[in-house]
Design a protein around this motif. Structure first.
Motif, PDB file in Angstrom:
ATOM      1  N   LYS A 166       0.839  -1.179   0.000  1.00 49.95           N
ATOM      2  CA  LYS A 166       0.000   0.000   0.000  1.00 49.95           C
ATOM      3  C   LYS A 166       0.886   1.244   0.000  1.00 49.95           C
ATOM      4  CE  LYS A 166      -3.794   2.489   0.600  1.00 49.95           C
ATOM      5  NZ  LYS A 166      -4.868   2.547  -0.437  1.00 49.95           N
ATOM      6  N   THR A 209       0.601   5.319   0.034  1.00 51.43           N
ATOM      7  CA  THR A 209      -0.357   6.368   0.325  1.00 51.43           C
ATOM      8  C   THR A 209       0.365   7.689   0.532  1.00 51.43           C
ATOM      9  OG1 THR A 209      -2.289   6.953   1.674  1.00 51.43           O
ATOM     10  CG2 THR A 209      -0.360   6.091   2.835  1.00 51.43           C
ATOM     11  N   VAL A 241      -5.441   4.795   6.139  1.00 49.83           N
ATOM     12  CA  VAL A 241      -5.317   3.487   5.497  1.00 49.83           C
ATOM     13  C   VAL A 241      -5.942   2.427   6.386  1.00 49.83           C
ATOM     14  CG1 VAL A 241      -3.232   4.047   4.180  1.00 49.83           C
ATOM     15  CG2 VAL A 241      -3.030   3.028   6.463  1.00 49.83           C
ATOM     16  N   THR A 251      -6.414   0.212  11.388  1.00 54.19           N
ATOM     17  CA  THR A 251      -6.604   1.504  10.722  1.00 54.19           C
ATOM     18  C   THR A 251      -5.576   2.496  11.225  1.00 54.19           C
ATOM     19  OG1 THR A 251      -8.992   1.105  10.515  1.00 54.19           O
ATOM     20  CG2 THR A 251      -8.229   3.376  10.263  1.00 54.19           C
ATOM     21  N   THR A 255      -1.890   9.358   8.125  1.00 55.97           N
ATOM     22  CA  THR A 255      -0.599   8.675   8.079  1.00 55.97           C
ATOM     23  C   THR A 255       0.560   9.663   8.008  1.00 55.97           C
ATOM     24  OG1 THR A 255      -0.875   8.438   5.686  1.00 55.97           O
ATOM     25  CG2 THR A 255      -1.444   6.533   7.067  1.00 55.97           C
ATOM     26  N   LEU A 270       3.574  -0.964   3.917  1.00 59.23           N
ATOM     27  CA  LEU A 270       2.983   0.366   3.811  1.00 59.23           C
ATOM     28  C   LEU A 270       4.071   1.388   3.550  1.00 59.23           C
ATOM     29  CD1 LEU A 270       0.584   2.352   4.136  1.00 59.23           C
ATOM     30  CD2 LEU A 270       1.157   2.441   6.573  1.00 59.23           C
TER      31      LEU A 270
END
Lengths: 111, 115
Positions: B11, B13, B19, B78, B82, B112
């Motif tokens: 992921k 972001t 996220v 969650t 971020t 991430l």
């Protein structure tokens, strides 16, 4: 804070040699576990040794536990290139809810 | 199921976005754990679920982090708003018995990256 601390941080050996990794921990434990990790992804459980055990074998793996010294060792005999990975020791946190891992030993086995 | 599964596997972001990471434990495993692993580091415990007991959230690094688990099934982690320091691999594990009493089975992790 980390419960287990592995030593050495990195180890490079030739195929066929033995690899020994050590782990020290800080508080009393019910058991200690060793895990292996390839390529920074999921860990694979290798062996669990209980506090009343001193030595345990699994294939080419031998784990010892010395509760008086709060230390454990993992020996891999007749190493292979496929043993190249990071190895972590882990023991319960004080709440008994999770494992506390050390930073690991990175083992490189060259052919 | 064959093992613990996690999604997404990767992921990327932008800073400030929220996220959600998902974990499907092994069926029948009552205990579920989330860990974070920064590059070259060991695993940091984040949160633990055991059946219907109150979760152990003592490892969550800030109130931007939260996790839920429905019964003994899927869990979601969650991260709100971020930050770049949240970049890490997030690992989920499940076990038959609580804590260190039995081996933990790990998923492949979600990597991430926060830009």
């Amino acid at each position: 804070s980390q419960q287990g601390e592995e030593d050495p941080q990195a180890l490079s050996i030739q195929e066929g040699e033995n690899a020994t990794m050590n782990c020290s921990y800080k508080t009393s434990i019910n058991n200690l576990q060793w895990y292996r990790q390839n390529s920074g992804r999921g860990l694979v459980h290798l062996i669990l040794i209980r506090s009343n055990e001193r030595e345990k074998h699994s294939g080419r793996l031998r784990v010892t536990l010395d509760t008086s010294k709060k230390s454990s060792s993992l020996l891999i005999t007749a190493s292979r290139a496929a043993d190249t990975a990071s190895y972590f020791c882990a023991s319960e946190n004080q709440a008994g809810t999770a494992l506390i891992f050390g930073k690991g030993t990175t083992l490189s086995v060259s052919s | 199921g064959a093992g613990v599964s996690q999604s997404p596997s990767n992921k990327v972001t932008e800073k400030g976005k929220d996220v959600e990471l998902r974990c499907d434990p092994i069926s029948g495993h009552t205990a579920l754990y989330w860990y974070r692993q920064r590059l070259g580091q060991g695993l940091e415990f984040l949160i633990y679920f055991q059946g219907n007991s109150a979760p152990d959230k003592s490892g969550l690094p800030s109130d931007r982090f939260s996790a839920e688990r429905t019964g003994e099934s899927v869990s979601t982690l969650t991260i709100q708003r971020t930050q770049q320091e949240d970049s890490a691999v997030y690992l989920c594990a499940s076990s038959v018995l609580a804590g260190g009493l039995s081996e933990q089975f790990f998923g492949p992790g979600t990597r991430l990256t926060v830009l």
